[in-house]
Design an enzyme around this catalytic site. Structure first.
Site, PDB file in Angstrom:
ATOM      1  N   LYS A 162       0.825  -1.090   0.114  1.00  0.00           N
ATOM      2  CA  LYS A 162      -0.161   0.016   0.261  1.00  0.00           C
ATOM      3  C   LYS A 162       0.795   1.493  -0.022  1.00  0.00           C
ATOM      4  CE  LYS A 162      -0.625   0.022   5.172  1.00  0.00           C
ATOM      5  NZ  LYS A 162       0.149   1.254   5.206  1.00  0.00           N
ATOM      6  N   THR A 163       2.024   1.294   0.652  1.00  0.00           N
ATOM      7  CA  THR A 163       2.888   2.430   0.547  1.00  0.00           C
ATOM      8  C   THR A 163       3.491   2.699  -0.757  1.00  0.00           C
ATOM      9  OG1 THR A 163       3.420   1.849   2.874  1.00  0.00           O
ATOM     10  CG2 THR A 163       4.866   3.652   1.913  1.00  0.00           C
ATOM     11  N   ASP A 217      -3.714   7.409   4.589  1.00  0.00           N
ATOM     12  CA  ASP A 217      -3.182   5.891   4.738  1.00  0.00           C
ATOM     13  C   ASP A 217      -3.909   5.262   5.938  1.00  0.00           C
ATOM     14  OD1 ASP A 217      -1.709   3.696   4.645  1.00  0.00           O
ATOM     15  OD2 ASP A 217       0.181   4.617   5.238  1.00  0.00           O
ATOM     16  N   GLU A 218      -3.936   4.124   6.124  1.00  0.00           N
ATOM     17  CA  GLU A 218      -4.615   3.381   7.353  1.00  0.00           C
ATOM     18  C   GLU A 218      -5.999   4.056   7.888  1.00  0.00           C
ATOM     19  OE1 GLU A 218      -3.005   1.008   8.453  1.00  0.00           O
ATOM     20  OE2 GLU A 218      -0.830   1.221   8.535  1.00  0.00           O
ATOM     21  N   GLN A 268      -7.402  -5.002   9.618  1.00  0.00           N
ATOM     22  CA  GLN A 268      -6.367  -4.498  10.461  1.00  0.00           C
ATOM     23  C   GLN A 268      -6.718  -3.602  11.384  1.00  0.00           C
ATOM     24  OE1 GLN A 268      -2.165  -4.837   8.920  1.00  0.00           O
ATOM     25  NE2 GLN A 268      -3.249  -5.022   7.218  1.00  0.00           N
ATOM     26  N   ARG A 319       2.810 -10.656  10.442  1.00  0.00           N
ATOM     27  CA  ARG A 319       3.929  -9.670  10.290  1.00  0.00           C
ATOM     28  C   ARG A 319       5.083 -10.663   9.984  1.00  0.00           C
ATOM     29  NH1 ARG A 319       2.265  -5.602   9.604  1.00  0.00           N
ATOM     30  NH2 ARG A 319       0.285  -6.761   9.520  1.00  0.00           N
TER      31      ARG A 319
END
Length: 664
Positions: A31-32, A214-215, A245, A596
């Site tokens: 996504k970044t 973002d997020e 998330q 993770r």
């Protein structure tokens, strides 16, 4: 700019500009990269100027990484004016520029949680620490939900709520008197301003013509409202998030914002990023199986081309001491066998209290480790001392900063002096600083007291003059000498503690000075944002260390090998979440932990744990049984649930799981 490095959904997300867009970005789906590529696409292909774009992240570290990615994609482009910041930093910028409309001076102070707690403690003198925390939490919740003090009174449903509502109004008055805002105000006040002043809103809509958030699943109600107001009728925005998330409901994040987006923007386009670039197929299979037990806003399944990988291990330990011993031994053996680095490994847990036994074992084996989610650098007393001075230099109305700076290091200003000064400030409706230079001060303080506060005030004025004109490093070095802070530390602490504290001070000064040099800012300009800066901005490499982190602190990180520990009923899911009916959030937390891991994942739980002096029997978390049956089990036995009737189905499932899996 090459879009051919992106997969088809990523490319679609970058190029789509026909209206509002929601990018559902699964864990490890890049996504970044998509946000950075979209910024570059807007500048290079669509004619946007960098200053017309705002990318909003949730941490300073993420903002820094984003800016760096864009710089790599647009070499040679002047990107100083590109707005990449946290929601709070954007809010602070709006408030600084529009301070007049809110009767604030541009150099207002930003109070952190500790400053706010001090103000509330002053107002609610009879409240103990626990009650103060509850009152502060309630007021913060109202601010995030955009509830004003008068509305809070009508919403209060219990005695605590009523007390908090009454305190809320007094707290707001106190903040205004100090020319200060708290963290929640950095979003709430711009929203209030935009909703009340159409011309101000129009100006900002003109300034920021494309938004990327973002997020997005971590936004609260006021952050969503701010985004919607700036986006306006044009709705030129890309929201990037993952409902699987969403783990911050406890601090006001509202996963409902994903649902509202579809209602408020019927033309919303949804693009799903499901290809995971981080983990092996078996890790993702377990993650998909687990999260499939939650109700879904959007269906999505992660997949990967990283190969099948090793089975997820589930290990049982006798107790938490043995669990720590087993984890560290396995970690050492695995590293030796694979010739890896310590930094490839992470030990993740639900609560900070679980870290101690793992720290002991790592120390016993002389293994370097680092802890995330512990005390912030900015919470250290010596750093708060320096920041109080800087805050006062920037805003002389900041009374809490005045009190801390005037008494640290001690300079002949004690409680009696402050009391006399406070009485005069009350009569004059002025700050303590203004009262110190008032002609009537001689009637409230004796000559010695008056000389001490005026000498202190002169030093602050001198620093203010220099802070706006000279390089930050020079001013800071001279300031530390002038207040003799190093000598004071060594006089008031034992040598080892003083050395640690002084090293932290040097670290802070070097870091702030460097920031001034890099960003061409004076100390005064840096001070105005210091409350929003975290030491995470320091691009320092912690070296080759095993990472210990809470699941909340691990969000956004990735590690080759992960040990997820203490996966028991009452810990994960947490006992309080079972009682409060927030199991889905706990399941998402477990999902964050699993995703993770890049190459291997080992999950462990204990048959018993010490609670005080008593041992209590533990049972495996229901989440283990939800991971599917492709697990490798080892260690003791599956403990019977404490309550035989509840969880019978879960136990049967667990036993079936144990029967199917080969023992190691």
């Amino acid at each position: 700019m090459k879009l051919n490095t992106l997969n088809p959904p990523q490319r679609e997300a970058v190029k789509y500009l026909d209206g509002p867009l929601l990018v559902l970005a699964g864990a490890g789906s890049g996504k970044t990269r998509v946000i950075a590529q979209k910024i570059a696409h807007l500048v290079e292909q669509r004619g946007f100027k960098p200053e017309q774009i705002a990318a909003i992240t949730f941490t300073n570290k993420a903002a820094k990484e984003m800016r760096e990615r864009v710089r790599q994609l647009l070499p040679g482009q002047p990107l100083e004016s590109l707005n990449v910041s946290t929601f709070h930093a954007l809010g602070a910028r709006i408030l600084r520029q529009e301070a007049k409309a809110l009767t604030l001076k541009p150099r207002f102070s930003i109070f952190d949680a500790a400053d706010s707690a001090s103000v509330l403690a002053e107002l609610a003198k009879e409240a103990d620490k626990a009650r103060l925390k509850a009152l502060q939490w309630r007021i913060s919740g109202w601010k995030n939900a955009l509830v004003e003090p008068n509305e809070a009174l009508s919403l209060a449903e219990d005695e605590l709520g009523l007390a908090a509502a009454r305190l809320y109004a007094d707290y707001e008055k106190a903040l205004r008197a100090y020319q200060a805002v708290d963290f929640d105000d950095l979003i709430r006040l711009p929203v209030r301003l935009f909703e009340g002043e159409a011309d101000v809103l129009l100006r900002w809509q003109g300034k920021l013509q494309y938004l990327l958030v973002d997020e997005y699943q971590d936004t609260n109600r006021s952050q969503y409202r701010l985004m919607r107001l700036i986006a306006g009728a044009r709705a030129a925005f890309t929201a990037v998030g993952d409902d699987d998330q969403a783990i911050y409901a406890w601090r006001g994040a509202d996963v409902e914002n994903l649902r509202i987006l579809q209602t408020d923007f019927p033309q919303l386009k949804v693009v799903k990023l499901e290809q995971n670039y981080r983990s092996t197929t078996r890790i993702l299979k377990a993650a998909n199986a687990l999260i499939g037990n939650n109700q879904k806003l959007f269906e999505k399944r992660l997949w990967s081309e990283h190969g099948h990988g090793d089975a997820v291990q589930v290990n049982v330990a006798r107790d938490n001491e043995q669990e720590a011993e087993q984890v560290v031994m396995k970690l050492m053996a695995h590293r030796f066998e694979h010739r890896g680095k310590w930094g490839d490994y992470a030990i993740l847990y639900r609560g900070n209290h679980q870290a101690r036994v793992f720290e002991q074992q790592l120390r016993n084996q002389k293994i370097a480790y680092a802890i995330s989610g512990g005390q912030s650098f900015f919470d250290k007393a010596e750093i708060k001392d320096l920041i109080a001075w800087l805050r006062l230099v920037a805003n002389s109305d900041d009374d809490p900063a005045f009190i801390r700076a005037a008494t640290t290091p001690r300079r002949g200003i004690g409680a009696t002096t402050l009391e006399g000064l406070g009485r005069l400030a009350g009569v004059r409706h002025a700050s303590l600083f203004a009262a110190a230079f008032d002609d009537a001060a001689a009637g409230y303080l004796n000559p010695k007291q008056l000389a001490a506060v005026r000498e202190f005030g002169d030093l602050v004025n001198k620093l203010e003059w220099r802070a706006g004109r000279e390089p930050a490093r020079q001013v800071l070095e001279d300031f530390l000498r002038a207040i003799a802070y190093e000598a004071w530390l060594f006089d008031s602490c034992d040598p080892r503690e003083a050395e640690t504290k002084w090293a932290n001070v040097r670290d802070f000064v070097d870091w702030l000075s460097k920031k001034g040099e890099e960003e061409n800012k004076t100390l005064l300009e840096l001070t105005q944002t210091v409350a929003l800066i975290s030491m995470l901005d320091k691009a320092e490499d912690g070296g080759d260390q095993v990472q210990l982190a809470t699941l909340h602190a691990a969000k956004g990180l990735e590690f080759k090998h992960v040990f997820l520990v203490g996966v028991e009923e009452g810990l994960l899911p947490h006992r309080e979440s079972i009682e409060a009916g927030t199991l889905e959030e706990e399941r998402r937390l477990m999902y964050v932990g699993i995703t993770r891991a890049e190459r291997s994942l080992a999950i462990s739980w204990c048959e018993r744990r010490k609670a005080g002096k008593e041992w209590r029997a533990c049972e495996p978390s229901r989440f283990i049984a939800e991971l599917g049956d492709d697990l490798k089990l080892s260690g003791g036995r599956a403990a019977e649930p404490a309550d035989r009737t509840s969880g019978a189905a879960r136990l049967a499932q667990m036993k079936a799981l144990l029967a199917k899996s080969p023992s190691a």
